[in-house]
Design an enzyme around this catalytic site. Structure first.
Site, PDB file in Angstrom:
ATOM      1  NE  ARG A  75      -3.531   2.424   2.479  1.00 41.83           N
ATOM      2  CZ  ARG A  75      -3.609   3.159   3.574  1.00 41.83           C
ATOM      3  NH1 ARG A  75      -3.073   2.730   4.710  1.00 41.83           N
ATOM      4  NH2 ARG A  75      -4.208   4.329   3.548  1.00 41.83           N
ATOM      5  CG  HIS A 120      -0.946   9.490   3.676  1.00 42.01           C
ATOM      6  ND1 HIS A 120      -0.392   8.261   3.972  1.00 42.01           N
ATOM      7  CD2 HIS A 120      -0.988  10.151   4.852  1.00 42.01           C
ATOM      8  CE1 HIS A 120      -0.094   8.200   5.258  1.00 42.01           C
ATOM      9  NE2 HIS A 120      -0.447   9.342   5.818  1.00 42.01           N
ATOM     10  CG  ASN A 165      -4.095   7.185   5.205  1.00 42.45           C
ATOM     11  OD1 ASN A 165      -4.461   6.030   5.388  1.00 42.45           O
ATOM     12  ND2 ASN A 165      -3.253   7.801   6.028  1.00 42.45           N
ATOM     13  CD  GLU A 166      -4.067   8.078   9.593  1.00 45.06           C
ATOM     14  OE1 GLU A 166      -3.828   7.097  10.304  1.00 45.06           O
ATOM     15  OE2 GLU A 166      -3.300   9.061   9.502  1.00 45.06           O
ATOM     16  CG  ASN A 306      -4.677   3.739   8.914  1.00 42.06           C
ATOM     17  OD1 ASN A 306      -4.800   2.744   8.198  1.00 42.06           O
ATOM     18  ND2 ASN A 306      -4.278   4.905   8.437  1.00 42.06           N
ATOM     19  CE1 TYR A 308       0.740   2.678  13.532  1.00 46.80           C
ATOM     20  CE2 TYR A 308      -1.307   3.766  12.887  1.00 46.80           C
ATOM     21  CZ  TYR A 308      -0.042   3.304  12.567  1.00 46.80           C
ATOM     22  OH  TYR A 308       0.439   3.451  11.287  1.00 46.80           O
ATOM     23  CD  GLU A 380      -1.176   4.068   8.284  1.00 37.26           C
ATOM     24  OE1 GLU A 380      -0.808   4.465   9.419  1.00 37.26           O
ATOM     25  OE2 GLU A 380      -1.373   4.844   7.334  1.00 37.26           O
ATOM     26  CD  GLU A 431       6.621   7.452  10.993  1.00 33.52           C
ATOM     27  OE1 GLU A 431       5.504   7.999  11.092  1.00 33.52           O
ATOM     28  OE2 GLU A 431       6.793   6.321  10.506  1.00 33.52           O
ATOM     29  CG  PHE A 440       6.199   3.495  13.247  1.00 36.27           C
ATOM     30  CD1 PHE A 440       5.110   2.950  13.904  1.00 36.27           C
ATOM     31  CD2 PHE A 440       6.525   4.828  13.513  1.00 36.27           C
ATOM     32  CE1 PHE A 440       4.359   3.682  14.805  1.00 36.27           C
ATOM     33  CE2 PHE A 440       5.778   5.576  14.402  1.00 36.27           C
ATOM     34  CZ  PHE A 440       4.690   5.002  15.061  1.00 36.27           C
TER      35      PHE A 440
END
Length: 498
Positions: A75, A120, A165-166, A306, A308, A380, A431, A440
């Site tokens: 991805r 993104h 994305n997000e 996603n 975490y 993610e 990041e 990561f």
């Protein structure tokens, strides 16, 4: 439309702004992040993504890394500024098209399925300066134009698309906290030169959702009949638990999930915002027209999650809270990772990210229940370590993934229609505001030489995917139960009986 499943592996995710580098090579324009990173103090160590991992020039090497791990899906996102440096008022950059064609073709030649995100976080800086970014309805048309070029150029080979994305995270960080470009906010959430944290996140999100719906309508009308691809959207999805064993905090958990997860997914499944948000915001929450609701409703083939971490939630309607939690934009709640000084899980390298594997099963179950078990991808999942002194010996990262995968397997055993899982990320990268201070990746990237070195986790993943570890195989098999579409490359063998 039958969504393919079972052939997507335990796979990898990276974003072009974070790995590509080559920030002005071959006709690429300046992005909002290229501009933002030049402002002193915005990024850790005042770093930037001008070189990043130099994936633009090393993509063949990186594809070999993925192939060596045994993954069969990757991805990645497409740089808007590399394709359309000046937006729709300018011309397409042919060298940008050539790069992504080479990337896609070489992935496919190695048996790796491209799973492509159109947007993104980054966009051409000219769209920020000229149009006002996502606060402007003009961005809807700009995005549709950009997406149409992606579909036309790559859609004959790309069968899985993510529009944005997000968007929930982008709205929060760009317009509420002001820590992402265009850095707009107001007290008590931040100290920006301009912005309105109570209203602008709602406007930005509104425009992104409508842009998504317009794009999907365009894809399904003009491209799907020949390309037969699938399209979805991805939200950043914390799980939440009540801070206190009280009804008011349990109600606050429901609001937190609505404001965090359903803010993205309710409109694209049901055509409107969550009732919990309408109740809190009243007339401040933008309204969709009848036509927009029609466009939005059912405008996804799959849901991208996603995930975490998990946080505690405290109600701020009937309880005193720190400044900010008592406002509608936050859902009248406060989140924390600690109860009486004890963390909700093992801390990681980011303040709000804790090792709480049970949250994976819970968030997948929430999405399953709220959206009638639509096909899902975990788009993610990963962690940065609390200390990076022994980054190559990353046993804590292995433990993180093993525990989260076991939790995911329990959700699948309970009936969740999960079609794939993507690790964040293949390699250490830029990041965002953390620069290169948080890692990561399964591969360590030397910032001087850009050499990629496998960490212990890379070897573990290769073994896991290829089914070479008897213990891992039995551990995952133990979580399996019934015969259903599987995720990961060897979940036929490992969560095989799912």
């Amino acid at each position: 439309m039958e969504l393919r499943g079972g052939n997507l592996s335990q796979s990898f995710k990276q974003d072009e702004e974070q790995v590509e580098g080559a920030y002005l090579e071959d006709g690429k324009g300046l992005s909002n992040w290229d501009f933002f990173t030049q402002i002193p103090g915005k990024i850790a160590d005042d770093d930037n993504g001008e070189v990043a991992d130099d994936h633009y020039n090393r993509y063949l090497e990186d594809i070999e890394l993925m192939h060596s791990l045994g993954t069969n899906a990757y991805r990645f996102s497409i740089s808007w500024a590399r394709i359309l440096p000046d937006g729709m008022l300018g011309s397409v950059n042919p060298r940008g098209i050539i790069f992504y064609n080479k990337l896609i073709d070489n992935l496919l030649s190695k048996g790796i399925e491209p799973f492509v995100t159109i947007h993104h976080h980054d966009l051409p800086q000219v769209l920020e300066q000229r149009d006002g970014g996502w606060l402007s309805p003009v961005l809807r048309e700009e995005f549709v134009h950009f997406a149409s070029i992606c579909f036309e150029s790559f859609g004959d080979r790309v069968k899985y698309w993510v529009t944005i994305n997000e968007p929930n995270m982008m709205a929060k960080f760009a317009y509420l906290k002001g820590i992402y470009p265009p850095a707009r906010c107001s007290p008590p959430f931040g100290n920006c030169s301009t912005g309105n944290s109570d209203i602008e996140p709602l406007i930005g999100m509104h425009n992104m959702l409508i842009a998504h719906a317009m794009t999907v309508e365009m894809y399904r009308t003009f491209f799907w009949p020949k390309q037969n691809g699938f399209i979805g959207i991805v939200a950043h999805a914390f799980m939440y638990e009540p801070l206190r064993d009280e009804e008011r905090d349990r109600d606050a958990v429901d609001r937190a999930l609505a404001f965090n997860v359903a803010w993205t997914f309710d409109p694209v499944v049901y055509g409107d915002y969550p009732a919990e948000m309408r109740h809190c915001h009243g007339l401040d929450l933008p309204r969709f027209s009848a036509k927009e609701k029609q466009l939005l409703r059912g405008s996804i083939d799959f849901i991208g999650v996603n995930h975490y971490s998990t946080l505690y939630v405290k109600d701020c309607i009937h309880s005193p809270c720190p400044s900010g939690g008592d406002r509608p934009i936050m859902g009248f709640l406060n989140t924390t990772g600690y109860r009486d000084g004890v963390p909700i899980g093992e801390p990681t390298g980011l303040d709000d990210f804790f090792h709480v594997p049970r949250g994976m099963e819970k968030i997948i179950d929430y999405v399953k229940q709220r959206y009638n078990n639509m096909p899902m991808f975990v788009t993610e999942n990963g962690c940065t370590l609390q200390t990076q002194e022994n980054e190559l010996e990353d046993r804590d990262r292995i433990n993180f993934h093993k525990s989260y995968l076991a939790s995911l397997a329990r959700a699948i055993r309970s009936g969740a229609d999960v079609r794939g899982y993507f690790v964040w990320s293949v390699m250490d990268n830029f990041e965002w505001i953390n620069g290169y201070t948080k890692r990561f990746g399964l591969y360590y990237v030397d910032r001087e030489t850009l050499e990629r070195t496998p960490k212990l986790s890379a070897g573990w993943f290769a073994s896991f995917i290829r089914n070479n570890s008897h213990n891992d195989r039995e551990e995952i098999r133990a979580a399996s139960g019934h015969n259903k579409t599987i995720i990961f490359s060897q979940l036929e063998a490992k969560v095989a009986e799912i």
